[in-house]
Scaffold this motif. Structure first.
Motif, PDB file in Angstrom:
ATOM      1  N   THR A 140       9.272 -22.843  28.070  1.00 36.54           N
ATOM      2  CA  THR A 140       9.035 -24.211  28.495  1.00 36.54           C
ATOM      3  C   THR A 140       7.813 -24.438  29.390  1.00 36.54           C
ATOM      4  OG1 THR A 140      11.394 -24.650  28.539  1.00 36.54           O
ATOM      5  CG2 THR A 140      10.045 -26.266  29.806  1.00 36.54           C
ATOM      6  N   ILE A 141       7.540 -23.321  30.348  1.00 34.81           N
ATOM      7  CA  ILE A 141       6.618 -23.245  31.414  1.00 34.81           C
ATOM      8  C   ILE A 141       5.223 -23.039  30.497  1.00 34.81           C
ATOM      9  CG2 ILE A 141       5.306 -22.043  33.104  1.00 34.81           C
ATOM     10  CD1 ILE A 141       8.041 -21.330  34.088  1.00 34.81           C
ATOM     11  N   PHE A 142       5.381 -22.146  29.294  1.00 27.46           N
ATOM     12  CA  PHE A 142       4.236 -21.850  28.648  1.00 27.46           C
ATOM     13  C   PHE A 142       3.727 -23.057  27.649  1.00 27.46           C
ATOM     14  CE2 PHE A 142       0.920 -19.166  26.143  1.00 27.46           C
ATOM     15  CZ  PHE A 142       0.454 -18.716  27.158  1.00 27.46           C
ATOM     16  N   ARG A 143       4.839 -23.390  27.198  1.00 23.90           N
ATOM     17  CA  ARG A 143       4.311 -24.900  26.178  1.00 23.90           C
ATOM     18  C   ARG A 143       3.629 -25.805  26.802  1.00 23.90           C
ATOM     19  NH1 ARG A 143       9.086 -26.964  25.461  1.00 23.90           N
ATOM     20  NH2 ARG A 143       9.952 -24.828  24.515  1.00 23.90           N
ATOM     21  N   ASN A 144       3.679 -25.969  28.289  1.00 22.41           N
ATOM     22  CA  ASN A 144       3.097 -27.031  28.890  1.00 22.41           C
ATOM     23  C   ASN A 144       1.591 -26.502  29.509  1.00 22.41           C
ATOM     24  OD1 ASN A 144       4.826 -29.209  28.152  1.00 22.41           O
ATOM     25  ND2 ASN A 144       6.426 -28.138  29.627  1.00 22.41           N
ATOM     26  N   CYS A 145       1.573 -25.328  29.111  1.00 21.81           N
ATOM     27  CA  CYS A 145       0.421 -24.551  30.157  1.00 21.81           C
ATOM     28  C   CYS A 145      -0.918 -24.663  29.399  1.00 21.81           C
ATOM     29  CB  CYS A 145       0.847 -22.978  30.036  1.00 21.81           C
ATOM     30  SG  CYS A 145      -0.268 -21.831  30.916  1.00 21.81           S
ATOM     31  N   SER A 146      -1.927 -25.112  30.264  1.00 18.44           N
ATOM     32  CA  SER A 146      -3.339 -25.298  29.761  1.00 18.44           C
ATOM     33  C   SER A 146      -3.967 -24.019  29.966  1.00 18.44           C
ATOM     34  CB  SER A 146      -4.003 -26.588  30.231  1.00 18.44           C
ATOM     35  OG  SER A 146      -4.056 -26.219  31.872  1.00 18.44           O
ATOM     36  N   PRO A 147      -5.025 -23.763  28.858  1.00 18.46           N
ATOM     37  CA  PRO A 147      -5.798 -22.595  29.071  1.00 18.46           C
ATOM     38  C   PRO A 147      -6.807 -22.775  30.265  1.00 18.46           C
ATOM     39  CG  PRO A 147      -6.445 -23.755  27.056  1.00 18.46           C
ATOM     40  CD  PRO A 147      -5.279 -24.491  27.654  1.00 18.46           C
ATOM     41  N   PRO A 148      -7.446 -21.582  30.930  1.00 17.09           N
ATOM     42  CA  PRO A 148      -6.901 -19.961  30.450  1.00 17.09           C
ATOM     43  C   PRO A 148      -5.658 -19.713  30.785  1.00 17.09           C
ATOM     44  CG  PRO A 148      -8.478 -20.300  32.265  1.00 17.09           C
ATOM     45  CD  PRO A 148      -8.405 -21.567  31.966  1.00 17.09           C
ATOM     46  N   ALA A 149      -5.088 -18.738  30.098  1.00 18.42           N
ATOM     47  CA  ALA A 149      -3.788 -18.443  30.532  1.00 18.42           C
ATOM     48  C   ALA A 149      -3.524 -16.859  29.667  1.00 18.42           C
ATOM     49  CB  ALA A 149      -2.834 -19.347  30.184  1.00 18.42           C
ATOM     50  N   ILE A 150      -2.579 -16.339  30.054  1.00 14.00           N
ATOM     51  CA  ILE A 150      -2.440 -15.114  29.469  1.00 14.00           C
ATOM     52  C   ILE A 150      -0.699 -15.035  29.224  1.00 14.00           C
ATOM     53  CG2 ILE A 150      -2.412 -12.666  28.873  1.00 14.00           C
ATOM     54  CD1 ILE A 150      -5.042 -12.771  30.994  1.00 14.00           C
ATOM     55  N   PRO A 151      -0.106 -15.264  27.984  1.00 12.48           N
ATOM     56  CA  PRO A 151       1.292 -15.248  27.606  1.00 12.48           C
ATOM     57  C   PRO A 151       1.910 -13.943  28.098  1.00 12.48           C
ATOM     58  CG  PRO A 151       0.239 -14.942  25.588  1.00 12.48           C
ATOM     59  CD  PRO A 151      -0.899 -14.980  26.602  1.00 12.48           C
ATOM     60  N   TYR A 152       3.435 -13.906  28.301  1.00 16.65           N
ATOM     61  CA  TYR A 152       3.677 -12.715  28.297  1.00 16.65           C
ATOM     62  C   TYR A 152       4.086 -12.145  27.066  1.00 16.65           C
ATOM     63  CZ  TYR A 152       8.223  -9.811  28.456  1.00 16.65           C
ATOM     64  OH  TYR A 152       9.163  -8.565  28.095  1.00 16.65           O
ATOM     65  N   PHE A 153       3.067 -11.195  26.799  1.00 17.63           N
ATOM     66  CA  PHE A 153       2.781 -10.821  25.488  1.00 17.63           C
ATOM     67  C   PHE A 153       4.148  -9.666  24.802  1.00 17.63           C
ATOM     68  CE2 PHE A 153       0.573  -8.277  22.038  1.00 17.63           C
ATOM     69  CZ  PHE A 153      -0.239  -9.397  21.646  1.00 17.63           C
ATOM     70  N   GLY A 154       4.978  -9.238  25.516  1.00 12.56           N
ATOM     71  CA  GLY A 154       6.129  -8.713  25.084  1.00 12.56           C
ATOM     72  C   GLY A 154       7.115  -9.589  24.363  1.00 12.56           C
ATOM     73  N   LEU A 155       7.220 -10.813  24.838  1.00 11.23           N
ATOM     74  CA  LEU A 155       7.982 -11.820  24.118  1.00 11.23           C
ATOM     75  C   LEU A 155       7.484 -12.347  22.553  1.00 11.23           C
ATOM     76  CD1 LEU A 155      10.374 -13.655  24.462  1.00 11.23           C
ATOM     77  CD2 LEU A 155       9.352 -15.130  25.561  1.00 11.23           C
ATOM     78  N   PHE A 156       6.026 -12.645  22.771  1.00 12.45           N
ATOM     79  CA  PHE A 156       5.242 -12.856  21.478  1.00 12.45           C
ATOM     80  C   PHE A 156       5.561 -11.938  20.559  1.00 12.45           C
ATOM     81  CE2 PHE A 156       1.135 -11.939  19.271  1.00 12.45           C
ATOM     82  CZ  PHE A 156       1.386 -13.221  18.534  1.00 12.45           C
ATOM     83  N   LEU A 157       5.598 -10.591  20.850  1.00 14.23           N
ATOM     84  CA  LEU A 157       5.788  -9.506  19.857  1.00 14.23           C
ATOM     85  C   LEU A 157       7.291  -9.311  19.538  1.00 14.23           C
ATOM     86  CD1 LEU A 157       3.831  -6.468  21.402  1.00 14.23           C
ATOM     87  CD2 LEU A 157       3.262  -7.923  19.711  1.00 14.23           C
ATOM     88  N   GLN A 158       8.266  -9.731  20.495  1.00 13.28           N
ATOM     89  CA  GLN A 158       9.703  -9.809  20.173  1.00 13.28           C
ATOM     90  C   GLN A 158       9.739 -10.876  19.104  1.00 13.28           C
ATOM     91  OE1 GLN A 158      12.474 -10.137  23.579  1.00 13.28           O
ATOM     92  NE2 GLN A 158      13.366 -12.052  22.503  1.00 13.28           N
ATOM     93  N   ASP A 159       9.258 -11.988  19.117  1.00 15.97           N
ATOM     94  CA  ASP A 159       9.356 -13.093  18.142  1.00 15.97           C
ATOM     95  C   ASP A 159       8.882 -12.605  16.718  1.00 15.97           C
ATOM     96  OD1 ASP A 159      10.367 -14.927  20.109  1.00 15.97           O
ATOM     97  OD2 ASP A 159       8.393 -16.063  20.212  1.00 15.97           O
ATOM     98  N   LEU A 160       7.624 -11.845  16.876  1.00 18.78           N
ATOM     99  CA  LEU A 160       7.213 -11.321  15.454  1.00 18.78           C
ATOM    100  C   LEU A 160       7.997 -10.529  14.961  1.00 18.78           C
ATOM    101  CD1 LEU A 160       3.391 -10.943  16.372  1.00 18.78           C
ATOM    102  CD2 LEU A 160       4.441 -12.947  14.948  1.00 18.78           C
TER     103      LEU A 160
END
Length: 460
Positions: free
Chosen positions: A347-367
């Motif tokens: 929820t936080i990241f969906r409303n987050c404007s750049p620049p930003a760096i996501p929690y990359f481990g969760l991105f990989l988990q989704d993939l």
């Protein structure tokens, strides 16, 4: 409607966004042949390029580049429907409204593919290049034959012929390679090439740097890796299955792990319980800055360090941490609570404007979830003619996730943070040293010695 034709009315809907992933989908309407995907992606009424971009990115997951190219070539040849072949007006209308649009889309697809993946797909594949050259020769021969009825063909032929010749002489991927060479770290020192010759001032110590500046420079280092990650590094779990194909993803993972160990070491190497309490406070201040900078990957890394058993069990050191910092620490925990598939962070990241760096481990988990939960293709027996149908929905969902982070890859921190190259070089060296020399067993032994010292116990 072409979408109804190919999907049986079901449409090609994707989950998109950063919502928790639904259960894996492998429905019949998601199954297509390669030919159908190309027809759909280059349909005269298709307004976006997303489907073809997805196909170019992922086609090697279910076919090879030569087959893909041959299907594109066949698609370029759009025959006049027999039922209108004797009606000149309708034929002309078909050429302009259907044939021209499709052929423009096919050539654009070929150009985009060559420009983006020349080194990956074309440079070492002689058979593929021969196919392209035969296609170009065919287009050249059509210049005179079709010049009057299809005046756009000569321009298309010249354009793609010029680009192909230029790419053969010099790869369009050279700028990216040069960038990668500059940031590629030494296996010995962990320092990237562009900082290798930079001298460090005598007496320079990380301990003299504020928590905020440490967080800023680590964020620049993180972004440097994050912005270099290529789309194909993120498909087919290449960071686990074809590690040589995902250098930047692996570097991002290593950076995360090294930062965790670095934080643990900084706390455990203090001489007394009071200083350890100050060190924990300092790390939490770093976390506050990471949160402000929206570097959620680093924030999650230091949270993992503070929550790890070697640090968490140092009760006496934690008792020295001021309530204000402890409150911030609890706030970090709430961001990354894993209930409902990390709903808080999403929820936080969906409303987050750049620049930003996501929690990359969760991105990989989704993939991984998409890749493991969906078959890539399904064997069929069509009246004795065996073949396969591609689960293109799987490719689309993967592409959706990749697109979600692209926006953040292209928006840097240069307006917010100035580079401190001296500090970055020292941090590169220290983080590399942590990952190389300190494993879980060493950190645990340090923690045990520190805990015993804090409690006045004699070492055993």
């Amino acid at each position: 409607d072409v979408e109804d034709l190919l999907f049986g009315g079901g449409g090609a809907t994707t989950q998109g966004g950063d919502e928790p992933l639904d259960d894996a989908v492998n429905a019949e309407e998601d199954q297509l042949t390669l030919e159908q995907i190309i027809i759909w992606s280059t349909h005269e009424n298709m307004r976006d390029n997303d489907s073809m971009e997805t196909l170019i990115l992922t086609h090697k997951q279910f076919t090879n580049s030569l087959t893909f190219c041959r299907n594109l070539r066949r698609r370029f040849d759009v025959p006049i429907p027999p039922d209108i072949s004797l009606d000149d007006e309708k034929v002309n209308e078909f050429r302009v409204n259907v044939q021209k649009r499709i052929q423009l889309k096919v050539i654009k697809s070929l150009r985009d593919w060559m420009k983006t993946y020349w080194d990956d797909d074309f440079a070492a594949d002689e058979e593929l290049r021969l196919e392209i050259e035969e296609w170009l020769a065919e287009l050249e021969s059509l210049k005179n034959v079709r010049a009057k009825e299809c005046p756009w063909v000569p321009a298309l032929a010249s354009m793609v012929q010029t680009e192909y010749g230029r790419f053969k002489l010099k790869s369009p991927n050279v700028p990216q390679k040069e960038k990668m060479a500059k940031i590629c770290v030494s296996l010995e020192s962990g320092v990237p090439a562009f900082l290798a010759s930079l001298p460090i001032k005598k007496g320079f110590k990380i301990a003299n740097v504020t928590a905020e500046e440490l967080a800023e420079q680590i964020t620049l280092m993180d972004y440097r890796i994050f912005s270099s990650i290529q789309d194909r590094e993120c498909i087919g779990q290449s960071w686990k299955k074809k590690r040589e194909c995902a250098p930047n993803v692996l570097a991002m993972i290593q950076q995360f792990n090294n930062l965790t160990v670095f934080v643990q070491f900084q706390i455990l190497s203090e001489k007394n319980v009071r200083d350890r309490g100050k060190s924990i406070k300092r790390v939490i201040k770093m976390g506050e800055k990471f949160k402000e900078l929206k570097n959620y990957n680093a924030l999650c890394s230091i949270l993992g360090a503070l929550n790890s058993s070697p640090i968490h069990r140092l009760k006496m050191a934690w008792s020295k941490v001021p309530p204000k910092q402890l409150e911030h620490f609890e706030g970090f925990k709430q961001i990354f609570v894993n209930s409902r598939n990390f709903r808080n962070f999403r929820t936080i990241f969906r409303n987050c404007s750049p620049p930003a760096i996501p929690y990359f481990g969760l991105f990989l988990q989704d993939l991984v979830f998409i890749d493991d939960g969906n078959d890539q293709f399904k064997q069929i027996d069509n009246f004795g003619q065996h073949g396969f149908m591609v689960n293109f929905n799987k490719c689309v969902r993967t592409m959706d996730r990749i697109k979600n982070i692209r926006l953040y890859q292209i928006n840097s921190y240069k307006e917010q943070i100035k580079d401190n190259e001296q500090l970055q070089k020292v941090l590169y060296e220290e983080l590399h040293k942590m990952g190389k020399e300190y494993d879980e067993e060493k950190i645990w032994k340090m923690s045990t010695a520190v805990k015993n010292a804090d409690e006045g116990k004699k070492p055993t």
